[in-house]
Design a protein around this motif. Structure first.
Motif: not given
Length: 247
Positions: A108-112, A120, A125, A117-118
């Motif tokens: 899973r990739v989230a914009w930081s 997981y 992570s 991005t981070t």
């Protein structure tokens, strides 16, 4: 830890060379495959330099009802002995092998915020920077550098695993990679000719070992041929990533 010493007069039907693998990094899959070649009631010898197998293998044997017969020293390599269980256990082993074939890796990739991005994945992570960065230093490696690093790591670990299974000791190992992108300006929206992907990746594996050059070259050829990331890059991969708005 199990300190059960194996009897000296065991009649071994087959040998599973585990190299430096432990039970969590593929050794159990090798054992399951080797078990398929051992008739019920006969003994499989498993070899590994990883000492944690002494603790983990007996537990696996209890769960799969394949009797654990003990272990013995073999220089740097430990030798473990397991008696093959019945046909019910064989079916279970085949199911586990099929489960490994069907396994899917996810992340899973989230914009930081900003240009980071981070990612997981499982219990890990890590930060990834923008795909196109020409600075000498950044807060996080770029996505293309992660790809190169993943490729190099896959080859380095694969080389070590295949060498250890052949009884070849590696003293030092380093892989240098360089990637040439066809036209990074397409990613930036400045040009439309070409594409923003790698057109060529080159590199060199530097290895120090007492083994002969021919043996090391053979290990390297096998490593490249069996590398998941090399095969991903050189073959056509179907990529389907959809888009969904969040209310």
């Amino acid at each position: 830890m199990s300190d059960e010493i194996a009897p000296e007069d065991l009649d071994v039907a087959s040998v599973c060379e585990g190299g430096n693998l432990d039970c969590g990094s593929g050794l159990l899959l090798l054992i399951r495959r080797s078990m398929q070649e051992v008739p019920a009631g006969l003994t499989l010898e498993i070899r590994s330099t990883e000492r944690s197998v002494r603790e983990d293998l007996p537990a696996w044997c209890r769960m799969t009802e394949n009797p654990y017969l003990g272990w013995s020293e073999g220089g740097e390599t430990l030798r473990f002995f397991v008696r093959r269980g019945g046909e019910d256990e064989q079916a279970s082993e085949e199911e586990q092998v099929q489960r490994a074939r069907d396994h899917r890796w996810t992340c899973r990739v989230a914009w930081s915020g900003g240009l980071q991005t981070t990612v997981y994945a499982r219990n890990h992570s890590w930060q990834v920077g923008q795909p196109a960065s020409f600075d000498v230093s950044d807060e996080a490696p770029s996505a293309v550098e992660h790809l190169l690093g993943a490729l190099g790591s896959c080859l380095a670990m694969g080389y070590q695993v295949h060498a250890s299974r052949r009884g070849v000791r590696i003293d030092q190992l380093e892989i240098s990679l360089t990637g040439e992108i066809d036209n990074i300006l397409v990613f930036l929206g400045l040009e439309s000719d070409g594409h923003p992907g790698f057109r060529r990746i080159t590199g060199t594996c530097y290895v120090q070992s007492e083994a002969g050059e021919a043996a090391l070259e053979e290990i390297w050829r096998h490593t490249v041929a069996a590398s998941p990331l090399v095969n991903t890059l050189v073959r056509s991969v179907e990529v389907e990533v959809g888009h969904r708005g969040i209310a």
